[in-house]
Design a protein around this motif. Structure first.
Motif, PDB file in Angstrom:
ATOM      1  N   ALA A   6       1.682  40.971 -14.963  1.00  0.00           N
ATOM      2  CA  ALA A   6       2.859  41.057 -14.317  1.00  0.00           C
ATOM      3  C   ALA A   6       2.542  41.935 -12.940  1.00  0.00           C
ATOM      4  CB  ALA A   6       3.706  42.012 -15.064  1.00  0.00           C
ATOM      5  N   THR A   7       1.725  43.187 -13.151  1.00  0.00           N
ATOM      6  CA  THR A   7       1.380  44.011 -12.125  1.00  0.00           C
ATOM      7  C   THR A   7       0.307  43.490 -10.925  1.00  0.00           C
ATOM      8  OG1 THR A   7      -0.235  45.530 -13.346  1.00  0.00           O
ATOM      9  CG2 THR A   7       2.173  45.816 -13.362  1.00  0.00           C
ATOM     10  N   GLY A   8      -0.514  42.670 -11.725  1.00  0.00           N
ATOM     11  CA  GLY A   8      -1.537  41.883 -10.931  1.00  0.00           C
ATOM     12  C   GLY A   8      -1.218  40.436 -10.240  1.00  0.00           C
ATOM     13  N   GLY A   9      -0.710  39.536 -11.250  1.00  0.00           N
ATOM     14  CA  GLY A   9      -0.669  38.035 -10.931  1.00  0.00           C
ATOM     15  C   GLY A   9       0.850  37.899 -10.201  1.00  0.00           C
ATOM     16  N   LEU A  10       1.882  38.320 -10.939  1.00  0.00           N
ATOM     17  CA  LEU A  10       3.223  38.269 -10.329  1.00  0.00           C
ATOM     18  C   LEU A  10       3.193  38.966  -8.942  1.00  0.00           C
ATOM     19  CD1 LEU A  10       5.280  38.202 -13.263  1.00  0.00           C
ATOM     20  CD2 LEU A  10       4.585  36.292 -12.239  1.00  0.00           C
ATOM     21  N   VAL A  11       2.922  40.149  -8.966  1.00  0.00           N
ATOM     22  CA  VAL A  11       2.928  40.898  -7.627  1.00  0.00           C
ATOM     23  C   VAL A  11       2.284  40.174  -6.689  1.00  0.00           C
ATOM     24  CG1 VAL A  11       2.388  43.187  -6.496  1.00  0.00           C
ATOM     25  CG2 VAL A  11       3.540  43.055  -8.732  1.00  0.00           C
ATOM     26  N   GLY A  24      14.622  36.387 -21.479  1.00  0.00           N
ATOM     27  CA  GLY A  24      14.157  35.279 -20.536  1.00  0.00           C
ATOM     28  C   GLY A  24      15.442  34.824 -19.708  1.00  0.00           C
ATOM     29  N   VAL A  25      16.514  34.505 -20.290  1.00  0.00           N
ATOM     30  CA  VAL A  25      17.828  34.322 -19.632  1.00  0.00           C
ATOM     31  C   VAL A  25      18.377  35.327 -18.700  1.00  0.00           C
ATOM     32  CG1 VAL A  25      20.258  33.506 -20.070  1.00  0.00           C
ATOM     33  CG2 VAL A  25      18.482  32.640 -21.448  1.00  0.00           C
ATOM     34  N   PHE A  54      16.453  37.526 -17.275  1.00  0.00           N
ATOM     35  CA  PHE A  54      15.856  37.599 -16.045  1.00  0.00           C
ATOM     36  C   PHE A  54      16.216  36.477 -15.213  1.00  0.00           C
ATOM     37  CE2 PHE A  54      12.010  39.919 -18.298  1.00  0.00           C
ATOM     38  CZ  PHE A  54      11.886  41.089 -17.207  1.00  0.00           C
ATOM     39  N   GLY A  55      16.591  35.296 -15.548  1.00  0.00           N
ATOM     40  CA  GLY A  55      16.986  34.431 -14.661  1.00  0.00           C
ATOM     41  C   GLY A  55      18.345  34.715 -13.932  1.00  0.00           C
ATOM     42  N   LEU A  56      19.005  35.422 -14.568  1.00  0.00           N
ATOM     43  CA  LEU A  56      20.228  35.884 -14.143  1.00  0.00           C
ATOM     44  C   LEU A  56      19.988  37.369 -12.970  1.00  0.00           C
ATOM     45  CD1 LEU A  56      22.644  36.483 -17.149  1.00  0.00           C
ATOM     46  CD2 LEU A  56      22.980  34.696 -15.305  1.00  0.00           C
ATOM     47  N   VAL A  57      19.040  38.020 -13.120  1.00  0.00           N
ATOM     48  CA  VAL A  57      18.486  38.825 -12.140  1.00  0.00           C
ATOM     49  C   VAL A  57      18.165  38.237 -10.917  1.00  0.00           C
ATOM     50  CG1 VAL A  57      16.854  40.667 -11.840  1.00  0.00           C
ATOM     51  CG2 VAL A  57      17.764  40.502 -14.190  1.00  0.00           C
ATOM     52  N   ALA A  58      17.240  37.107 -10.936  1.00  0.00           N
ATOM     53  CA  ALA A  58      16.727  36.224  -9.940  1.00  0.00           C
ATOM     54  C   ALA A  58      18.162  35.893  -9.222  1.00  0.00           C
ATOM     55  CB  ALA A  58      16.123  35.349 -10.427  1.00  0.00           C
ATOM     56  N   PHE A  59      19.100  35.361  -9.907  1.00  0.00           N
ATOM     57  CA  PHE A  59      20.226  35.025  -9.168  1.00  0.00           C
ATOM     58  C   PHE A  59      20.836  36.043  -8.440  1.00  0.00           C
ATOM     59  CE2 PHE A  59      24.730  34.218  -9.187  1.00  0.00           C
ATOM     60  CZ  PHE A  59      24.962  33.206  -8.534  1.00  0.00           C
ATOM     61  N   SER A  60      21.119  37.226  -9.047  1.00  0.00           N
ATOM     62  CA  SER A  60      21.683  38.552  -8.435  1.00  0.00           C
ATOM     63  C   SER A  60      21.166  38.842  -7.317  1.00  0.00           C
ATOM     64  CB  SER A  60      21.650  39.727  -9.539  1.00  0.00           C
ATOM     65  OG  SER A  60      20.451  40.173  -9.646  1.00  0.00           O
ATOM     66  N   LEU A  61      19.944  38.662  -6.924  1.00  0.00           N
ATOM     67  CA  LEU A  61      19.044  39.187  -5.599  1.00  0.00           C
ATOM     68  C   LEU A  61      19.907  38.528  -4.473  1.00  0.00           C
ATOM     69  CD1 LEU A  61      15.278  39.242  -6.842  1.00  0.00           C
ATOM     70  CD2 LEU A  61      17.333  41.241  -6.706  1.00  0.00           C
ATOM     71  N   GLY A  62      20.576  37.467  -4.709  1.00  0.00           N
ATOM     72  CA  GLY A  62      21.202  37.081  -3.465  1.00  0.00           C
ATOM     73  C   GLY A  62      22.616  37.269  -2.992  1.00  0.00           C
ATOM     74  N   LEU A  96       9.269  34.456 -14.327  1.00  0.00           N
ATOM     75  CA  LEU A  96       9.302  35.257 -15.264  1.00  0.00           C
ATOM     76  C   LEU A  96      10.191  34.837 -16.498  1.00  0.00           C
ATOM     77  CD1 LEU A  96       8.016  38.082 -16.625  1.00  0.00           C
ATOM     78  CD2 LEU A  96       9.791  39.233 -15.520  1.00  0.00           C
ATOM     79  N   GLY A  97      11.424  34.671 -16.081  1.00  0.00           N
ATOM     80  CA  GLY A  97      12.451  34.224 -17.044  1.00  0.00           C
ATOM     81  C   GLY A  97      12.051  33.063 -17.803  1.00  0.00           C
ATOM     82  N   ALA A  98      11.397  31.993 -16.966  1.00  0.00           N
ATOM     83  CA  ALA A  98      11.040  30.840 -17.731  1.00  0.00           C
ATOM     84  C   ALA A  98       9.998  31.074 -18.881  1.00  0.00           C
ATOM     85  CB  ALA A  98      10.749  29.615 -16.419  1.00  0.00           C
ATOM     86  N   ILE A  99       8.961  32.019 -18.209  1.00  0.00           N
ATOM     87  CA  ILE A  99       8.055  32.053 -19.119  1.00  0.00           C
ATOM     88  C   ILE A  99       8.467  32.607 -20.563  1.00  0.00           C
ATOM     89  CG2 ILE A  99       6.045  33.907 -19.483  1.00  0.00           C
ATOM     90  CD1 ILE A  99       5.323  33.286 -16.361  1.00  0.00           C
ATOM     91  N   MET A 100       9.558  33.564 -20.436  1.00  0.00           N
ATOM     92  CA  MET A 100      10.050  34.364 -21.544  1.00  0.00           C
ATOM     93  C   MET A 100      10.762  33.168 -22.412  1.00  0.00           C
ATOM     94  SD  MET A 100       8.905  37.298 -21.862  1.00  0.00           S
ATOM     95  CE  MET A 100      10.004  37.797 -23.148  1.00  0.00           C
ATOM     96  N   VAL A 101      11.524  32.360 -21.935  1.00  0.00           N
ATOM     97  CA  VAL A 101      12.170  31.307 -22.576  1.00  0.00           C
ATOM     98  C   VAL A 101      11.218  30.252 -23.283  1.00  0.00           C
ATOM     99  CG1 VAL A 101      13.421  29.051 -22.455  1.00  0.00           C
ATOM    100  CG2 VAL A 101      14.212  31.539 -21.139  1.00  0.00           C
ATOM    101  N   LEU A 102      10.286  29.923 -22.635  1.00  0.00           N
ATOM    102  CA  LEU A 102       9.104  29.112 -23.214  1.00  0.00           C
ATOM    103  C   LEU A 102       8.434  29.885 -24.526  1.00  0.00           C
ATOM    104  CD1 LEU A 102       7.739  27.376 -20.006  1.00  0.00           C
ATOM    105  CD2 LEU A 102       9.108  26.426 -21.771  1.00  0.00           C
ATOM    106  N   LEU A 103       8.193  31.185 -24.268  1.00  0.00           N
ATOM    107  CA  LEU A 103       7.638  31.898 -25.298  1.00  0.00           C
ATOM    108  C   LEU A 103       8.620  31.705 -26.590  1.00  0.00           C
ATOM    109  CD1 LEU A 103       6.002  34.860 -23.411  1.00  0.00           C
ATOM    110  CD2 LEU A 103       4.732  33.221 -24.707  1.00  0.00           C
TER     111      LEU A 103
END
Length: 444
Positions: free
Chosen positions: A159-164, A91-92, A94-102, A196-203
């Protein structure tokens, strides 16, 4: 002390329905994102398809190698600890991946972070299966196996349906707001991956409370003893009769799929001038990730009844045909480039149904023919690792091959000659399946 005993009894009395579905949902989510969703994400961010297919395949290597370190997890902490930890790490990260896209060099950083998620996700698989097998008796394992499989596949649909689908809608929203295509993709995928990262952290937080963790660790004396035992199990695997044939069978059964898996989303999204079908990202999420994934589940269920009715020996070649022949759909689509979206959707559903129907044959063959012996669970894990390797290697080559075939045959994008090549790549699968050796079992 008494309070701890009461708390532990309360945990043990908790119904498996409170954690089995969510644990296997958490197992499926990172793998599907790494394997499928990242392909569309990087394509939208302008990354070359050769790089996309190579690196998004290579980061799945831990799922092949995980049997090598799985015995060592039992030396430290509990299985619950590893499940909760790996979900939090994924989860964490994935959060870093999101940050890296910028960032300017986002691809290099994102791939490195996704590789960490690959290792974390593979380790999670080991620990999660361990909790399932150690905390549930045989009756409970049988009762909840359906929930396990269902929620793993629901993760695929999400993932491949909802998130996309949501990513596609966000891209359109940002483009309508005056952003460039690249910036719109950047903003949209940052939101999706962060979610996605937030979902994994909550899980992870949920499972820290709900996951049972009372089972004791296996008694071992040292890391050295564990290494010796692991080596013996591996050696026993390679001493099996027909093992060379088994390895080639496991690799070649999905050989053509390994090429197709990474290219199909790119083909669906590529413009018609580039030889693709020009679908929007949200449409791909709806067709490929939702209807297609649902068809996969339906095909898998039907295959189980089919095998039960006629036996695996008689069913295996039919299952191989169902698995490989539907790839002709993409060959036809690459030649004709249909414009009717529901026709395209029907083709995707047909291919995914065959995929689900045929995949069961390989899984059951590994269980009944390859794995049996004194270390059945470990040997099934080794076979699964070989299977993942067989998909990963052609996936790594698929982008380069597609581009090269496009150059050689002067076809924009290379999709038409690539999918024709895929049809020839199915031939080894048919041949090795037809001659597959069988031991006597209760289900032939």
């Amino acid at each position: 002390m008494q309070k701890d005993v009461v708390l532990e009894k309360k945990k043990q009395s908790r119904s498996p329905i409170t954690w089995v579905p969510t644990a296997y949902f958490a197992m499926g989510l990172p793998f599907v994102v790494l394997n499928m969703v990242t392909v569309l994400m990087f394509e939208g961010l302008g990354v070359d398809k050769t790089l996309i297919t190579f690196w998004t395949s290579l980061i799945l290597l831990p799922y092949t190698l995980k049997p090598l370190w799985s015995p060592f997890l039992e030396l430290f902490k509990t299985k619950k600890f590893w499940v909760v930890l790996t979900q939090m790490v994924s989860g964490v990260t994935f959060g870093l991946v999101a940050f890296s896209l910028g960032l300017p060099n986002f691809f290099t950083i994102a791939i490195a972070l996704l590789a960490v998620i690959g290792f974390s996700g593979a380790t999670h698989d080991i620990a999660c299966d361990g909790v399932y097998m150690s905390e549930l008796d045989e009756g409970q394992q049988a009762a909840y196996i359906g929930w396990q499989g269902a929620f793993y596949n629901i993760a695929k649909i999400v993932a491949t349906g909802g998130l996309v689908f949501c990513a596609g809608k966000l891209i359109k929203h940002f483009v309508a707001g005056g952003q460039s295509e690249f910036t719109a993709n950047q903003y949209a995928w940052t939101i999706i991956i962060a979610t996605l990262g937030a979902i994994m952290v909550l899980l992870s937080l949920y499972h820290s409370l709900m996951l049972p963790g009372s089972a004791p660790r296996r008694c071992v004396t040292s890391v050295r003893q564990t290494a010796i035992e692991s080596w013996d199990m591996l050696a026993d695997f390679f001493r099996k009769k027909h093992i060379v044939y088994y390895i080639f069978f496991i690799i070649l059964y999905r050989f053509a799929e390994g090429f197709v898996m990474k290219i199909v989303p790119l083909f669906l999204k590529a413009s018609r001038a580039e030889g693709g079908l020009g679908l929007d990202v949200d449409t791909i999420g709806l067709f490929y990730g939702t209807y297609g994934a649902a068809a996969f589940v339906g095909g898998s269920i039907l295959a189980g009844y089919f095998i039960k009715a006629i036996g695996l020996r008689r069913a295996l070649f039919i299952l191989c045909c169902a698995f490989n022949i539907p790839f002709v759909i993409y060959t036809i689509f690459s030649i004709t480039q249909p414009t009717n979206e529901w026709l395209i959707c029907s083709g995707i559903v047909f291919e995914y149904f065959g995929y689900g129907f045929g995949f069961v044959g390989l899984t059951l063959y590994m269980m009944q023919q390859v794995a049996p012996g004194k270390s059945q669970m470990a040997h099934y894990a080794f076979a699964s690792g070989i299977m993942n390797l067989g998909v990963m290697l052609p996936g790594m080559m698929s982008g380069w091959l597609c581009e090269q075939l496009g150059v050689w045959f002067d076809k924009p994008g290379g999709y038409e000659p690539f999918f024709i090549f895929v049809l020839f790549a199915t031939i080894p699968s048919f041949l090795i399946t037809y001659f597959a050796p069988f031991k006597e079992t209760n289900n032939q």
